[in-house]
Every structure is written in C-alpha cells, then in structure tokens.
Design a protein around this motif. Structure first.
Motif, PDB file in Angstrom:
ATOM      1  N   ASN A   1     -28.225  63.200  27.811  1.00 37.03           N
ATOM      2  CA  ASN A   1     -26.215  63.676  27.451  1.00 37.03           C
ATOM      3  C   ASN A   1     -26.169  63.812  29.079  1.00 37.03           C
ATOM      4  O   ASN A   1     -24.837  64.194  29.627  1.00 37.03           O
ATOM      5  N   ALA A   2     -26.837  63.814  30.025  1.00 32.41           N
ATOM      6  CA  ALA A   2     -26.581  63.504  31.945  1.00 32.41           C
ATOM      7  C   ALA A   2     -27.533  62.929  32.489  1.00 32.41           C
ATOM      8  O   ALA A   2     -28.473  62.827  32.392  1.00 32.41           O
ATOM      9  N   ASP A   3     -27.441  63.504  34.232  1.00 33.65           N
ATOM     10  CA  ASP A   3     -27.757  62.734  35.142  1.00 33.65           C
ATOM     11  C   ASP A   3     -29.050  63.840  35.512  1.00 33.65           C
ATOM     12  O   ASP A   3     -28.593  64.772  36.166  1.00 33.65           O
TER      13      ASP A   3
ATOM     14  N   THR B   1     -26.063  71.393  26.699  1.00 33.20           N
ATOM     15  CA  THR B   1     -27.377  70.911  26.475  1.00 33.20           C
ATOM     16  C   THR B   1     -27.815  69.639  25.215  1.00 33.20           C
ATOM     17  O   THR B   1     -27.171  69.823  24.254  1.00 33.20           O
TER      18      THR B   1
ATOM     19  N   ASP C   1     -28.399  64.613  39.140  1.00 34.65           N
ATOM     20  CA  ASP C   1     -27.629  65.505  39.142  1.00 34.65           C
ATOM     21  C   ASP C   1     -27.558  67.323  38.734  1.00 34.65           C
ATOM     22  O   ASP C   1     -27.473  68.016  39.404  1.00 34.65           O
ATOM     23  N   VAL C   2     -28.123  67.104  37.633  1.00 37.17           N
ATOM     24  CA  VAL C   2     -28.746  68.585  37.069  1.00 37.17           C
ATOM     25  C   VAL C   2     -29.519  69.544  38.271  1.00 37.17           C
ATOM     26  O   VAL C   2     -29.724  70.150  37.628  1.00 37.17           O
TER      27      VAL C   2
END
Length: 167
Positions: free
Chosen positions: A10-12, A144, A15-16
């Motif tokens: 659910n995220a890049d 998360t 980037d994280v």
C-alpha cells in the motif's frame, strides 16, 4: 524468512525505506524504526523502537499505554494515536494525540474540553506530570499493510502543521 517480502502493498517501497537515506560503501542505507546514538567514544547505543515509546519530561512511556487511557475518556472516540513531537526550536517532546471520532459528521467537537479530559485521566492513571499539548482530529490513522499505526507518518504530519502554524 517466512512471510517476509521486498515490496510494500500500500505504499511506495523506495519512498518508505530508502528516500533521503545516506550512502555507505556505495549502497543506500535502509530506514528502520530503531533509534541509535553514536557515543563520543565511537560506540553505538540502541534506544529501541522510535515509534513505540516516547520521552515525556525524562520519563519513557509507551504510546500504547497512553492510547489505552485516552480511548476510554470519551464515548465518541473510535481510536487514538499518541506521538511525541519535538518542538521546532528543540527541547523536550510534546505529547500530541491524534483522534479518530466515531461520528465524523460531528463538525465541531470541543478539543479543549477533550484535551482537559485526556490530561486529567493521564495524570490520575499514569503520571501527574504528563500533559497533552495538542489534539489533532483525523479521519483515519495511517496504517501499514499489517494494520500497525504508522506513528512516524503522524509525527511528520504534526511537524508540518507546526511549520505552518504554532501549536
């Protein structure tokens, strides 16, 4: 490792974990949730998870402990997240509580009254010196893929609010 992956759902992923991190021996270092201190003698001192505890007035306290008390203060609260936020000019961390209300249509909850209730409950049940400096109403808490609250993201959001206006 069983159950481990190298991408986020659910995220890049970059980037994280890697964006803005320093390079060492030709490799970009990976971000993690532990806090380390480099001592003057050249050794590292581990301070534990950055997201799970905070230092309020010299007392180390668990976010979960604070949230358990704050969740029970008002029936209109769905959930809370406690984060310690250092002031822009430095100094001791301030306790900020992000609150998700059960009824998001209630446009004007009395945040000062709620802050007073939080302070009273925390001081009675945990420590008489704990004080909520600010309450931030949110529609939902950032999580998360495994449903853990991302306090680092909340801390960044509050710091951004700090830059735009003084809280």
């Amino acid at each position: 490792m069983f159950g481990a992956s190298n991408t986020l759902l659910n995220a890049d992923h970059y980037d994280v974990y890697f964006k803005g991190m320093p390079v060492w021996n030709g490799k970009v270092l990976r971000r993690h949730g532990d806090v380390f201190e480099l001592t003057t003698s050249g050794y590292y001192h581990a301070h534990g998870r950055a997201d799970d505890t905070m230092n309020l007035g010299g007392i180390k306290v668990s976010s979960v402990e604070l949230e358990r008390i704050c969740n029970a203060v008002d029936n209109n609260i769905l959930e809370t997240a406690a984060v310690g936020v250092p002031p822009p000019g430095g100094g001791p961390e301030r306790l900020v509580i992000a609150v998700v209300f059960k009824d998001s249509r209630d446009s004007a909850p009395d945040l000062n009254k709620l802050r007073t209730s939080f302070n009273s409950a925390l001081q009675k049940k945990l420590n008489p010196f704990f004080k909520v400096s600010h309450i931030v109403p949110v529609s939902s808490l950032p999580r998360t893929a495994t449903n853990k609250v991302m306090r680092r993201v909340l801390r960044q959001q509050v710091a951004q609010i700090d830059q735009n206006s003084k809280i």
